[in-house]
Scaffold this motif. Structure first.
Motif, PDB file in Angstrom:
ATOM      1  N   LYS A 183       0.817  -1.204  -0.099  1.00  0.00           N
ATOM      2  CA  LYS A 183       0.007  -0.055   0.127  1.00  0.00           C
ATOM      3  C   LYS A 183       0.846   1.303   0.018  1.00  0.00           C
ATOM      4  O   LYS A 183       0.203   2.423   0.030  1.00  0.00           O
ATOM      5  N   TRP A 184       2.133   1.093  -0.135  1.00  0.00           N
ATOM      6  CA  TRP A 184       3.162   2.313   0.120  1.00  0.00           C
ATOM      7  C   TRP A 184       3.893   2.211  -1.358  1.00  0.00           C
ATOM      8  O   TRP A 184       4.262   1.489  -2.081  1.00  0.00           O
ATOM      9  N   SER A 185       3.454   3.127  -2.229  1.00  0.00           N
ATOM     10  CA  SER A 185       4.075   3.484  -3.516  1.00  0.00           C
ATOM     11  C   SER A 185       5.466   3.327  -3.690  1.00  0.00           C
ATOM     12  O   SER A 185       6.057   2.704  -4.592  1.00  0.00           O
ATOM     13  N   PHE A 186       6.290   3.767  -2.742  1.00  0.00           N
ATOM     14  CA  PHE A 186       7.658   3.457  -2.605  1.00  0.00           C
ATOM     15  C   PHE A 186       8.100   2.086  -2.696  1.00  0.00           C
ATOM     16  O   PHE A 186       9.073   1.419  -3.548  1.00  0.00           O
ATOM     17  N   GLU A 229      11.062  -1.940  -9.924  1.00  0.00           N
ATOM     18  CA  GLU A 229      12.125  -1.043 -10.329  1.00  0.00           C
ATOM     19  C   GLU A 229      11.792  -0.184 -11.491  1.00  0.00           C
ATOM     20  O   GLU A 229      12.258   0.034 -12.537  1.00  0.00           O
ATOM     21  N   ILE A 230      10.568   0.655 -10.904  1.00  0.00           N
ATOM     22  CA  ILE A 230      10.065   1.711 -11.864  1.00  0.00           C
ATOM     23  C   ILE A 230      10.084   2.989 -11.131  1.00  0.00           C
ATOM     24  O   ILE A 230       9.036   3.083 -10.255  1.00  0.00           O
ATOM     25  N   PRO A 231      11.206   3.502 -10.798  1.00  0.00           N
ATOM     26  CA  PRO A 231      10.975   4.987  -9.836  1.00  0.00           C
ATOM     27  C   PRO A 231      10.135   5.924  -9.831  1.00  0.00           C
ATOM     28  O   PRO A 231       9.686   6.384  -8.951  1.00  0.00           O
ATOM     29  N   PRO A 232       9.452   6.231 -11.143  1.00  0.00           N
ATOM     30  CA  PRO A 232       8.378   7.229 -11.150  1.00  0.00           C
ATOM     31  C   PRO A 232       7.156   6.902 -10.237  1.00  0.00           C
ATOM     32  O   PRO A 232       6.346   7.745 -10.015  1.00  0.00           O
ATOM     33  N   LEU A 233       7.093   5.596 -10.059  1.00  0.00           N
ATOM     34  CA  LEU A 233       5.780   5.251  -9.414  1.00  0.00           C
ATOM     35  C   LEU A 233       5.953   5.793  -7.936  1.00  0.00           C
ATOM     36  O   LEU A 233       4.694   5.873  -7.202  1.00  0.00           O
ATOM     37  N   LEU A 288       6.131   8.782  -7.354  1.00  0.00           N
ATOM     38  CA  LEU A 288       5.375  10.044  -7.210  1.00  0.00           C
ATOM     39  C   LEU A 288       3.807   9.972  -7.522  1.00  0.00           C
ATOM     40  O   LEU A 288       2.867  10.952  -7.317  1.00  0.00           O
ATOM     41  N   LEU A 289       3.402   8.596  -7.633  1.00  0.00           N
ATOM     42  CA  LEU A 289       1.657   8.405  -7.735  1.00  0.00           C
ATOM     43  C   LEU A 289       1.168   8.128  -6.330  1.00  0.00           C
ATOM     44  O   LEU A 289       1.693   7.090  -5.613  1.00  0.00           O
ATOM     45  N   PRO A 290       0.091   8.540  -6.207  1.00  0.00           N
ATOM     46  CA  PRO A 290      -0.798   7.997  -5.342  1.00  0.00           C
ATOM     47  C   PRO A 290      -0.837   6.714  -5.186  1.00  0.00           C
ATOM     48  O   PRO A 290      -1.161   6.078  -6.349  1.00  0.00           O
ATOM     49  N   ASN A 291      -0.938   5.943  -4.150  1.00  0.00           N
ATOM     50  CA  ASN A 291      -1.225   4.528  -4.013  1.00  0.00           C
ATOM     51  C   ASN A 291      -2.502   4.085  -4.829  1.00  0.00           C
ATOM     52  O   ASN A 291      -2.370   2.862  -5.350  1.00  0.00           O
ATOM     53  N   PHE A 292      -3.438   4.719  -4.707  1.00  0.00           N
ATOM     54  CA  PHE A 292      -4.580   4.067  -5.394  1.00  0.00           C
ATOM     55  C   PHE A 292      -4.510   3.956  -6.882  1.00  0.00           C
ATOM     56  O   PHE A 292      -5.038   3.143  -7.589  1.00  0.00           O
ATOM     57  N   LEU A 293      -3.870   4.842  -7.473  1.00  0.00           N
ATOM     58  CA  LEU A 293      -3.409   4.748  -8.862  1.00  0.00           C
ATOM     59  C   LEU A 293      -2.444   3.400  -9.166  1.00  0.00           C
ATOM     60  O   LEU A 293      -2.609   2.754 -10.156  1.00  0.00           O
ATOM     61  N   VAL A 294      -1.550   3.372  -8.180  1.00  0.00           N
ATOM     62  CA  VAL A 294      -0.450   2.266  -8.120  1.00  0.00           C
ATOM     63  C   VAL A 294      -1.134   0.891  -8.189  1.00  0.00           C
ATOM     64  O   VAL A 294      -0.846  -0.201  -8.987  1.00  0.00           O
ATOM     65  N   GLN A 295      -2.367   0.984  -7.353  1.00  0.00           N
ATOM     66  CA  GLN A 295      -2.941  -0.434  -7.109  1.00  0.00           C
ATOM     67  C   GLN A 295      -3.775  -0.753  -8.343  1.00  0.00           C
ATOM     68  O   GLN A 295      -3.845  -1.638  -9.016  1.00  0.00           O
ATOM     69  N   ARG A 296      -4.287   0.474  -8.807  1.00  0.00           N
ATOM     70  CA  ARG A 296      -5.302   0.112 -10.171  1.00  0.00           C
ATOM     71  C   ARG A 296      -4.626  -0.145 -11.474  1.00  0.00           C
ATOM     72  O   ARG A 296      -4.780  -0.914 -12.258  1.00  0.00           O
ATOM     73  N   ARG A 297      -3.367   0.457 -11.563  1.00  0.00           N
ATOM     74  CA  ARG A 297      -2.688   0.562 -12.928  1.00  0.00           C
ATOM     75  C   ARG A 297      -1.547  -0.522 -12.838  1.00  0.00           C
ATOM     76  O   ARG A 297      -1.153  -1.047 -14.095  1.00  0.00           O
ATOM     77  N   VAL A 298      -1.034  -0.881 -11.815  1.00  0.00           N
ATOM     78  CA  VAL A 298      -0.062  -1.850 -11.411  1.00  0.00           C
ATOM     79  C   VAL A 298      -0.063  -3.052 -10.881  1.00  0.00           C
ATOM     80  O   VAL A 298      -0.090  -4.042 -11.526  1.00  0.00           O
ATOM     81  N   LEU A 299      -0.585  -3.085  -9.755  1.00  0.00           N
ATOM     82  CA  LEU A 299      -1.030  -4.063  -8.943  1.00  0.00           C
ATOM     83  C   LEU A 299      -2.128  -5.128  -9.540  1.00  0.00           C
ATOM     84  O   LEU A 299      -1.961  -6.291  -9.263  1.00  0.00           O
TER      85      LEU A 299
END
Length: 263
Positions: free
Chosen positions: A51-54, A61-65, A67-78
């Motif tokens: 739940k932490w974008s870091f 291994e995608i550093p720009p993540l 900068l994204l809020p975790n809800f977007l990381v969850q939706r677009r990556v996870l």
């Protein structure tokens, strides 16, 4: 600018349809693995860390993540990764029902129950096997044949002390992850040198696969394939031709970087 092509799975399906090698009738759409599914293997502590974008940026291994809020990381990556994980679990059951199955995604062999890495956030191979052990009668022994160019340290750590799982791993000894502890779980270890070519590779793979399958008679065989063995791959460091990649025993179909094939 990232060595992992996130669009390759769709390209593979598109190519196979164009060549009339598969139709929609051959395809079962994967369902996203639920939190309850993931908890069969993963600790809640690990899932909470995602739940932490870091953390996700470090694993993928995608550093720009960062900068994204975790809800977007969850939706677009996870979420796509959870869907691929669900596909591997489904492929295990389909393999029992139909004799074989392929999940075009997944093969996240660097992820274990409590640690991700190497683009791998969920331990789909471990999950598929544990689901079969727990929920399918008659499945009590599994063999993993991992031919990705990298050591499959995730499933190796998960099955370190599990005598029901036999692991054969063929990999470039000089590249990521170099996990000495995880190597203790490998029953048949085939370490390759930089630039290994067709003849040596094919000879070693065929000899050791035959030996592995003679040594243990599994109820399920999980084949984790990777075309990162190809000559010129920026990460694999091997020099295998497309012709050998297509014909490597035990599976005559290896079009993608990570392709679990469950017989």
């Amino acid at each position: 600018m990232h060595p992992f092509d996130a669009g390759k799975w769709g390209k593979v399906i598109g190519f196979l349809k164009e060549e009339q090698l598969i139709t929609d009738d051959n395809i079962v759409e994967a369902r996203e693995a639920t939190e309850d599914d993931l908890l069969v293997v993963h600790t809640r502590r690990y899932l909470n860390k995602l739940k932490w974008s870091f953390v996700v940026a470090t694993i993928t291994e995608i550093p720009p993540l960062l900068l994204l809020p975790n809800f977007l990381v969850q939706r677009r990556v996870l979420r796509p990764l959870r869907t691929q994980t669900g596909g591997t679990i489904m492929a295990g059951k389909l393999a029992i029902d139909r004799g074989w199955a392929i999940n075009v995604g997944g093969g996240f062999h660097h992820c274990s129950s409590d640690k991700g890495g190497g683009f791998c956030a969920y331990a789909d191979i471990t999950l598929a096997i544990k689901f079969l052990f727990e929920r399918v009668e008659g499945v009590s022994k599994a063999t993993i044949i991992d031919l990705d160019a990298h050591q499959g340290n995730g499933h190796e750590r998960d099955f370190m002390d599990d005598k029901r799982v036999y692991i054969m791993d063929v990999y470039n000894r000089y590249i990521y992850p170099g996990d000495g502890f995880a190597k203790r779980a490998i029953k048949r270890k085939v370490e390759l040198d930089w630039g290994t070519e067709d003849q040596e590779y094919l000879q070693k793979v065929e000899m050791h696969v035959e030996g592995a399958l003679n040594e243990v008679k599994p109820d399920i065989l999980v084949y984790n394939a990777g075309t990162d063995i190809l000559d010129g791959d920026p990460l694999g460091g091997l020099a295998i031709s497309p012709q050998v990649c297509r014909t490597t025993y035990p599976c005559h179909y290896r079009p993608v970087y990570l392709l679990p094939v469950i017989y």
